[in-house]
Design a protein around this motif. Structure first.
Motif, PDB file in Angstrom:
ATOM      1  N   GLU A 132       0.773  -1.257   0.000  1.00  0.00           N
ATOM      2  CA  GLU A 132       0.000   0.000   0.000  1.00  0.00           C
ATOM      3  C   GLU A 132       0.805   1.308   0.000  1.00  0.00           C
ATOM      4  O   GLU A 132       0.471   2.224  -0.759  1.00  0.00           O
ATOM      5  CB  GLU A 132      -0.965   0.048   1.195  1.00  0.00           C
ATOM      6  N   PRO A 133       1.853   1.454   0.841  1.00  0.00           N
ATOM      7  CA  PRO A 133       2.494   2.782   0.921  1.00  0.00           C
ATOM      8  C   PRO A 133       2.950   3.292  -0.439  1.00  0.00           C
ATOM      9  O   PRO A 133       3.504   2.535  -1.241  1.00  0.00           O
ATOM     10  CB  PRO A 133       3.691   2.530   1.836  1.00  0.00           C
ATOM     11  N   ARG A 134       2.706   4.608  -0.683  1.00  0.00           N
ATOM     12  CA  ARG A 134       3.031   5.174  -1.998  1.00  0.00           C
ATOM     13  C   ARG A 134       4.444   5.751  -2.045  1.00  0.00           C
ATOM     14  O   ARG A 134       5.020   5.913  -3.093  1.00  0.00           O
ATOM     15  CB  ARG A 134       2.019   6.273  -2.349  1.00  0.00           C
ATOM     16  N   ASP A 135       4.976   6.127  -0.870  1.00  0.00           N
ATOM     17  CA  ASP A 135       6.329   6.666  -0.847  1.00  0.00           C
ATOM     18  C   ASP A 135       6.982   6.316   0.485  1.00  0.00           C
ATOM     19  O   ASP A 135       6.360   5.691   1.344  1.00  0.00           O
ATOM     20  CB  ASP A 135       6.317   8.185  -1.094  1.00  0.00           C
ATOM     21  N   ARG A 137       7.730   8.116   2.987  1.00  0.00           N
ATOM     22  CA  ARG A 137       7.085   8.711   4.165  1.00  0.00           C
ATOM     23  C   ARG A 137       5.906   7.872   4.646  1.00  0.00           C
ATOM     24  O   ARG A 137       5.615   7.823   5.834  1.00  0.00           O
ATOM     25  CB  ARG A 137       6.652  10.158   3.873  1.00  0.00           C
ATOM     26  N   GLU A 138       5.268   7.185   3.715  1.00  0.00           N
ATOM     27  CA  GLU A 138       4.176   6.268   4.124  1.00  0.00           C
ATOM     28  C   GLU A 138       4.730   4.889   4.498  1.00  0.00           C
ATOM     29  O   GLU A 138       4.180   4.196   5.347  1.00  0.00           O
ATOM     30  CB  GLU A 138       3.177   6.100   2.966  1.00  0.00           C
ATOM     31  N   LEU A 139       5.813   4.522   3.821  1.00  0.00           N
ATOM     32  CA  LEU A 139       6.364   3.176   4.027  1.00  0.00           C
ATOM     33  C   LEU A 139       6.879   2.969   5.459  1.00  0.00           C
ATOM     34  O   LEU A 139       6.630   1.917   6.073  1.00  0.00           O
ATOM     35  CB  LEU A 139       7.515   2.942   3.027  1.00  0.00           C
ATOM     36  N   TYR A 142       4.191   2.417   7.984  1.00  0.00           N
ATOM     37  CA  TYR A 142       3.518   1.159   7.627  1.00  0.00           C
ATOM     38  C   TYR A 142       4.331  -0.026   8.159  1.00  0.00           C
ATOM     39  O   TYR A 142       3.790  -0.951   8.761  1.00  0.00           O
ATOM     40  CB  TYR A 142       3.363   1.070   6.103  1.00  0.00           C
ATOM     41  N   LYS A 216       7.046  -1.940  -7.189  1.00  0.00           N
ATOM     42  CA  LYS A 216       6.955  -0.573  -6.684  1.00  0.00           C
ATOM     43  C   LYS A 216       8.354  -0.125  -6.264  1.00  0.00           C
ATOM     44  O   LYS A 216       9.079  -0.908  -5.648  1.00  0.00           O
ATOM     45  CB  LYS A 216       6.020  -0.586  -5.473  1.00  0.00           C
ATOM     46  N   TYR A 218      10.691   2.845  -4.235  1.00  0.00           N
ATOM     47  CA  TYR A 218      10.583   3.958  -3.292  1.00  0.00           C
ATOM     48  C   TYR A 218      11.749   4.948  -3.365  1.00  0.00           C
ATOM     49  O   TYR A 218      11.555   6.136  -3.201  1.00  0.00           O
ATOM     50  CB  TYR A 218      10.474   3.422  -1.863  1.00  0.00           C
TER      51      TYR A 218
END
Ligand code: ASP
Length: 323
Positions: A132-135, A137-139, A142, A216, A218
């Motif tokens: 799910e995380p898009r970048d 900062r989200e990873l 998560y 994906k 990052y």
């Protein structure tokens, strides 16, 4: 009488080996690769072997000897005849193995002839397409929230991806379950299949998957962005300052390989690094051949020593051992 005979035999053997060295190479050469076929080290080896083979006027056959975090191939190289017909392409793992393996059956400095450095390759922090995380900062949050179920693949304990994974976990101060493979090729297969979540590995294999959107991506782990993956931020830009790692490669031969043979191999390596086809291939894969003054025995040996001194204390402090 016996002593004279022994001396005569030794002198003949020496004369033969000098003559052999002068006509070298007269048959195909084997280039050992410590990781699985189709992976990043294998990719570098195949580009290099075609061009070095051309310069030497002989075929160079790539032989994958994967396993034990890349430490099986150096053992094979150490046992091979020192005649220039068995070589190895190793990477940063040659400098981390001495601190990871308490009973390492080879000494990277003493047991080999060092031919020269080849290429420095950045790594990419990648994940299965559906994570799910898009970048970054989200990873990071998560992974922290899901640390009991997130899996981090690597190419074996002592591989570059293992090293990168350790540095990543240390950067985010979170440990997750690691899943070792015999190389990046099988690790990426499982990442594509969604069996593992995250991997940090060389652009020499990840670039095409990133470009086609099958995985994906990052960040790149180099100081600056990579030309062929311009849209990817560096780890520092993405929010992980100091998370930086580059995979360097070198060519090795068994200890005692005659000097005239080493000289021919160094010349062939230098030719290969100037070859426009090799340069283009490396550029497409996010990297450049090394400067020619580093493609020498002395430069590889000095770099290897500096890297052993660099990684040793880091692994010791982390208390990570493979055996
Ligand atoms: N990229 C791998 C590593 O992490 C090795 C490989 O398959 O080339 O060392």
């Amino acid at each position: 009488m016996f002593r004279n005979l022994a001396a005569a035999i030794a002198a003949t053997a020496l004369a033969v080996s000098v003559a052999d060295a002068q006509t070298y190479p007269t048959k195909p050469i084997t280039l050992l690769v410590p990781f699985a076929a189709g992976g990043p080290t294998d990719t570098v080896a195949r580009a290099l072997s075609v061009s070095m083979g051309k310069a030497l006027g002989q075929t160079i056959v790539v032989e994958n000897a994967p396993g034990a975090g890349g430490t099986i191939a150096p053992v094979k190289l150490k046992a091979a005849a020192p005649d220039g017909y068995t070589l190895m392409l190793g990477h940063v793992g040659m400098s981390t193995a001495p601190s990871l393996y308490r009973a390492l059956p080879f000494k990277p400095i003493e047991d080999f002839e060092h031919i020269g450095q080849v290429v420095d390759v950045p790594m990419t922090l990648i994940a299965r397409q559906t994570l799910e995380p898009r970048d970054v900062r989200e990873l990071v949050p998560y992974i922290k929230a899901n640390k009991d179920k997130v899996t981090l693949a690597n190419a074996g304990v002592g591989s570059a991806s293992h090293l990168c994974g350790l540095l990543f976990m240390s950067a985010i101060q979170t440990d997750v379950t690691t899943v070792p493979y015999k190389g990046t090729a099988p690790a990426i297969n499982d990442l594509l299949g969604g069996q593992v979540d995250v991997l940090c590995d060389q652009t020499t294999q990840t670039t095409s998957y990133i470009k086609s959107g099958r995985i994906k991506a990052y960040a790149v782990t180099s100081k600056t962005r990579v030309e062929s993956l311009k849209e990817l931020p560096t780890a520092s830009e993405a929010g992980l300052p100091g998370f930086e790692v580059t995979v360097w490669h070198g060519v090795y031969a068994p200890k005692g390989t005659p000097k005239p043979v080493i000289d021919k191999l160094v010349a062939a390596l230098q030719e290969a690094l100037k070859d426009p086809t090799v340069k283009q291939r490396f550029n497409d894969l996010g990297t450049d051949p090394i400067a020619l003054d580093k493609a020498t025995p002395a430069a590889l040996q000095a770099h290897l020593k500096a890297e052993i001194d660099k990684w040793g204390p880091i692994y010791k402090k982390a208390g990570v051992y493979a055996d």
